[in-house]
Motif scaffolding. Sequence first.
Motif, mmCIF file in Angstrom:
data_model
loop_
_atom_site.group_PDB
_atom_site.id
_atom_site.type_symbol
_atom_site.label_atom_id
_atom_site.label_comp_id
_atom_site.label_asym_id
_atom_site.label_seq_id
_atom_site.Cartn_x
_atom_site.Cartn_y
_atom_site.Cartn_z
ATOM 1 N N LEU A 21 2.262 52.781 121.819
ATOM 2 C CA LEU A 21 2.827 51.877 122.817
ATOM 3 C C LEU A 21 3.478 50.657 122.164
ATOM 4 O O LEU A 21 4.464 50.133 122.671
ATOM 5 C CB LEU A 21 1.739 51.443 123.796
ATOM 6 C CG LEU A 21 2.137 51.051 125.198
ATOM 7 C CD1 LEU A 21 2.959 52.133 125.865
ATOM 8 C CD2 LEU A 21 0.926 50.723 126.029
ATOM 9 N N GLU A 22 2.946 50.261 121.017
ATOM 10 C CA GLU A 22 3.497 49.101 120.315
ATOM 11 C C GLU A 22 4.898 49.369 119.758
ATOM 12 O O GLU A 22 5.635 48.440 119.430
ATOM 13 C CB GLU A 22 2.565 48.652 119.187
ATOM 14 C CG GLU A 22 2.487 49.599 118.004
ATOM 15 C CD GLU A 22 1.628 50.855 118.209
ATOM 16 O OE1 GLU A 22 1.641 51.709 117.313
ATOM 17 O OE2 GLU A 22 0.955 50.974 119.247
ATOM 18 N N LYS A 23 5.306 50.623 119.685
ATOM 19 C CA LYS A 23 6.623 50.980 119.164
ATOM 20 C C LYS A 23 7.714 50.981 120.241
ATOM 21 O O LYS A 23 8.875 51.144 119.915
ATOM 22 C CB LYS A 23 6.570 52.365 118.520
ATOM 23 C CG LYS A 23 5.650 52.431 117.318
ATOM 24 C CD LYS A 23 5.581 53.824 116.770
ATOM 25 C CE LYS A 23 4.583 53.905 115.622
ATOM 26 N NZ LYS A 23 4.475 55.258 115.104
ATOM 27 N N THR A 24 7.326 50.819 121.469
ATOM 28 C CA THR A 24 8.315 50.839 122.548
ATOM 29 C C THR A 24 8.983 49.478 122.683
ATOM 30 O O THR A 24 8.379 48.447 122.372
ATOM 31 C CB THR A 24 7.665 51.231 123.897
ATOM 32 O OG1 THR A 24 6.640 50.297 124.205
ATOM 33 C CG2 THR A 24 7.092 52.638 123.854
ATOM 34 N N PRO A 25 10.238 49.461 123.120
ATOM 35 C CA PRO A 25 10.966 48.189 123.239
ATOM 36 C C PRO A 25 10.291 47.228 124.208
ATOM 37 O O PRO A 25 9.809 47.634 125.266
ATOM 38 C CB PRO A 25 12.334 48.606 123.777
ATOM 39 C CG PRO A 25 12.452 50.058 123.486
ATOM 40 C CD PRO A 25 11.062 50.603 123.489
ATOM 41 N N LYS A 26 10.259 45.974 123.837
ATOM 42 C CA LYS A 26 9.692 44.929 124.703
ATOM 43 C C LYS A 26 10.789 44.283 125.550
ATOM 44 O O LYS A 26 10.515 43.683 126.570
ATOM 45 C CB LYS A 26 8.993 43.844 123.874
ATOM 46 C CG LYS A 26 7.909 44.369 122.960
ATOM 47 C CD LYS A 26 6.760 44.976 123.725
ATOM 48 C CE LYS A 26 5.671 45.452 122.796
ATOM 49 N NZ LYS A 26 5.483 46.873 122.733
ATOM 50 N N GLU A 27 12.025 44.395 125.090
ATOM 51 C CA GLU A 27 13.165 43.835 125.815
ATOM 52 C C GLU A 27 14.290 44.855 125.836
ATOM 53 O O GLU A 27 14.350 45.742 124.992
ATOM 54 C CB GLU A 27 13.653 42.565 125.119
ATOM 55 C CG GLU A 27 12.664 41.436 125.147
ATOM 56 C CD GLU A 27 13.189 40.201 124.431
ATOM 57 O OE1 GLU A 27 14.400 40.118 124.196
ATOM 58 O OE2 GLU A 27 12.366 39.330 124.121
ATOM 59 N N GLY A 28 15.196 44.694 126.790
ATOM 60 C CA GLY A 28 16.350 45.579 126.886
ATOM 61 C C GLY A 28 15.995 46.898 127.533
ATOM 62 O O GLY A 28 14.850 47.164 127.886
ATOM 63 N N ARG A 29 16.980 47.723 127.686
ATOM 64 C CA ARG A 29 16.813 49.023 128.334
ATOM 65 C C ARG A 29 16.640 50.121 127.307
ATOM 66 O O ARG A 29 17.084 50.013 126.164
ATOM 67 C CB ARG A 29 18.043 49.324 129.209
ATOM 68 C CG ARG A 29 18.274 48.293 130.271
ATOM 69 C CD ARG A 29 17.130 48.271 131.250
ATOM 70 N NE ARG A 29 17.397 47.238 132.258
ATOM 71 C CZ ARG A 29 16.469 46.640 132.925
ATOM 72 N NH1 ARG A 29 15.206 46.921 132.718
ATOM 73 N NH2 ARG A 29 16.778 45.744 133.824
ATOM 74 N N PHE A 30 15.997 51.196 127.723
ATOM 75 C CA PHE A 30 15.759 52.313 126.825
ATOM 76 C C PHE A 30 15.629 53.608 127.612
ATOM 77 O O PHE A 30 15.434 53.600 128.825
ATOM 78 C CB PHE A 30 14.507 52.082 125.973
ATOM 79 C CG PHE A 30 13.277 51.800 126.792
ATOM 80 C CD1 PHE A 30 12.472 52.828 127.247
ATOM 81 C CD2 PHE A 30 12.930 50.498 127.097
ATOM 82 C CE1 PHE A 30 11.334 52.553 128.000
ATOM 83 C CE2 PHE A 30 11.791 50.209 127.847
ATOM 84 C CZ PHE A 30 10.999 51.251 128.304
ATOM 85 N N LEU A 31 15.747 54.706 126.903
ATOM 86 C CA LEU A 31 15.538 56.041 127.455
ATOM 87 C C LEU A 31 14.183 56.516 126.965
ATOM 88 O O LEU A 31 13.934 56.546 125.756
ATOM 89 C CB LEU A 31 16.650 56.987 126.989
ATOM 90 C CG LEU A 31 16.491 58.455 127.376
ATOM 91 C CD1 LEU A 31 16.588 58.627 128.891
ATOM 92 C CD2 LEU A 31 17.552 59.290 126.678
ATOM 93 N N LEU A 32 13.313 56.871 127.869
ATOM 94 C CA LEU A 32 11.970 57.325 127.537
ATOM 95 C C LEU A 32 11.903 58.822 127.823
ATOM 96 O O LEU A 32 12.037 59.246 128.970
ATOM 97 C CB LEU A 32 10.948 56.556 128.385
ATOM 98 C CG LEU A 32 9.482 56.750 128.097
ATOM 99 C CD1 LEU A 32 9.149 56.335 126.667
ATOM 100 C CD2 LEU A 32 8.645 55.936 129.068
ATOM 101 N N VAL A 33 11.740 59.620 126.769
ATOM 102 C CA VAL A 33 11.704 61.079 126.885
ATOM 103 C C VAL A 33 10.274 61.522 126.626
ATOM 104 O O VAL A 33 9.724 61.259 125.558
ATOM 105 C CB VAL A 33 12.677 61.737 125.886
ATOM 106 C CG1 VAL A 33 12.671 63.254 126.035
ATOM 107 C CG2 VAL A 33 14.089 61.184 126.085
ATOM 108 N N CYS A 34 9.670 62.178 127.603
ATOM 109 C CA CYS A 34 8.241 62.487 127.546
ATOM 110 C C CYS A 34 7.968 63.951 127.868
ATOM 111 O O CYS A 34 8.759 64.616 128.513
ATOM 112 C CB CYS A 34 7.490 61.669 128.582
ATOM 113 S SG CYS A 34 7.808 59.930 128.572
#
Length: 167
Positions: A51-64
């Motif tokens: 979870l610490e590797k996910t962006p804290k700001e801005g937009r992102f694509l999360l593929v799960c």
Amino acid sequence: AVFFLVLWISCALVDLSVPQEKESKYFRLLVKLIPPAALRILLAKVHTRGLEKTPKEGRFLLVCNHINDLDPVTLLAYFQKSQLSFITKRENMSMFIVGKLMHKIRCHPINRENDREALKTILNCIRMLQLDEASIAVFPEGYTSVDGKLHHFRHGDKYCIYPMYDF
């Protein structure tokens, strides 16, 4: 009980035939309140890694990959600041409360039977990311884990045969 009544009435007033040009702040608030409460009520134990590797700001694509049907609820609970929207199979939009909530927070149904329509959905989600309107989450495998374990993504060879389960 009062919250569920408010949710039910709010969703009853949603017209899915009206395109949702902007996200509803009211329904986003509901979506922020529901996932943590649902996980608590269901006594769900969530284990996270990375979870610490996910962006804290801005937009992102999360593929799960899916483990179970609570995955979107869990993602909404853990990524509340990301204004997460989903690419979802069209059938999910017909679920009474879930479909209406998804419509109001601008989730995008994808037509898995029509490549051109699916591409339009994907391009619309790319536009949302570029315009900083929402982060997008997608479960490309399209099914949940049969054994409750997280599996690796399948490779793209269309001639490989894998069992698909719908519950």
